[in-house]
Design an enzyme around this catalytic site. Structure first.
Site, mmCIF file in Angstrom:
data_model
loop_
_atom_site.group_PDB
_atom_site.id
_atom_site.type_symbol
_atom_site.label_atom_id
_atom_site.label_comp_id
_atom_site.label_asym_id
_atom_site.label_seq_id
_atom_site.Cartn_x
_atom_site.Cartn_y
_atom_site.Cartn_z
ATOM 1 N N CYS A 71 51.852 -27.590 -33.606
ATOM 2 C CA CYS A 71 50.768 -26.983 -32.845
ATOM 3 C C CYS A 71 50.691 -27.724 -31.515
ATOM 4 C CB CYS A 71 49.471 -27.163 -33.638
ATOM 5 S SG CYS A 71 47.982 -26.640 -32.774
ATOM 6 N N CYS A 181 52.529 -22.123 -27.428
ATOM 7 C CA CYS A 181 51.641 -22.098 -28.607
ATOM 8 C C CYS A 181 52.479 -21.498 -29.716
ATOM 9 C CB CYS A 181 50.419 -21.222 -28.338
ATOM 10 S SG CYS A 181 49.473 -20.818 -29.831
HETATM 11 N N1 DGL Z 1 49.285 -22.783 -32.806
HETATM 12 C C1 DGL Z 1 48.524 -23.604 -31.940
HETATM 13 C C2 DGL Z 1 49.354 -24.105 -30.746
HETATM 14 O O1 DGL Z 1 50.546 -24.236 -30.849
HETATM 15 C C3 DGL Z 1 47.145 -23.226 -31.520
HETATM 16 C C4 DGL Z 1 46.481 -21.978 -31.949
HETATM 17 C C5 DGL Z 1 44.957 -22.108 -31.945
HETATM 18 O O2 DGL Z 1 44.329 -21.828 -30.902
HETATM 19 O O3 DGL Z 1 44.432 -22.485 -32.988
HETATM 20 O O4 DGL Z 1 48.828 -24.421 -29.716
#
Ligand code: DGL
Length: 257
Positions: A71, A181
């Site tokens: 993430c 993301c």
């Molecule tokens: N999947 C996450 C990232 O790579 C964030 C998604 C969220 O906003 O929770 O930033």
């Protein structure tokens, strides 16, 4: 020993699928913070609290040899402090600005991520380090996280949202779109339809998985994957089947560049 792969929700499955392809015999624990997703529209302090809680839980399982923050948002707010606190490898994700800029030093690149990732210092440091020519434009796409969590990857609503957001840029001048993301990987098919052929789709998961492979050795494990939804071990067949289906959707999307 197992590798923990953590995300606010389903986005980190893109990293899990790449990791399993590279290290198929390892055991994995996938943790989705389903109680607190989305992270990217929340404050840094809130997200730091969520990530610390999840890391404490995962490390408390007692069999984790490396923690992958799959993430970008969690990495930008929590990776540095987690590395001080724990002595196992903590790997993170960052928007793939470096490969995008170094592959083509003339055209512009569009860096998409959550609002929190884009406004964190880590993003500024990344641009200062790799983008001396100021070729990057930043585009937050928080609604893609909402669509993804609802399992909506290619509806007319998704297409309209992306079309509207992309219409602010002259795409003929761009060589790449950076998916900063992990949730955005679910939209590669849709993005490919909307973007001109000159715009490549790039994310940072391969770099993270390469780094992971250099740190762990693939030994005697069974290639088992367990899933946790915010500290609760997933055991219902229906929820396990949903995860398998999402991994299959990602396998298909990750081939799109
Ligand atoms: N999947 C996450 C990232 O790579 C964030 C998604 C969220 O906003 O929770 O930033």
């Amino acid at each position: 020993m197992a590798i923990a792969v953590f995300d606010s929700g389903i986005g980190g499955l893109s990293v899990l699928s790449q990791a399993r392809r590279r290290l198929p015999k390892k055991d994995y624990v996938y943790y989705a913070d389903t109680k607190n997703v989305p992270y990217g529209v929340k404050s840094k302090e809130e997200v730091l609290g969520y990530v610390n809680e999840a890391a404490e839980f995962l490390l408390g399982l007692g069999n984790i040899e490396a923690l992958v923050l799959a993430c970008n948002t969690a990495t930008s707010v929590a990776a540095a402090s987690l590395r001080i606190k724990y002595d196992i490898p903590i790997l993170g994700m960052e928007p793939a600005v470096k490969p995008a800029v170094t592959a083509d030093k003339v055209h512009r690149i569009l860096v998409t991520a959550t609002p929190l990732t884009l406004k964190e210092e880590k993003m500024q440091a990344l641009l200062a380090k790799w983008d001396n020519e100021h070729l990057s434009d930043l585009l937050p796409l928080p609604k893609l996280v909402e669509f993804a969590e609802k399992g909506d990857f290619q509806s007319p609503a998704v297409e309209k949202y992306l079309q509207d957001e992309l219409s602010n840029f002259t795409l003929a001048n761009y060589s790449a779109i950076v998916l900063g993301c992990t949730h955005f990987n679910f939209f590669r098919h849709t993005l490919r339809r909307l973007l001109p052929a000159n715009v490549h789709i790039i994310d940072g998961s391969q770099g993270t998985v390469r780094h992971l492979a250099s740190l762990v050795d693939e030994s005697e494990e069974k290639g088992k994957v367990s899933f946790y939804n915010s500290k609760v071990l997933v055991s219902e067949a229906e929820e396990l089947a949903r995860y398998q289906k999402l991994l299959a959707i990602l396998e298909d999307n990750m081939r799109i560049e």
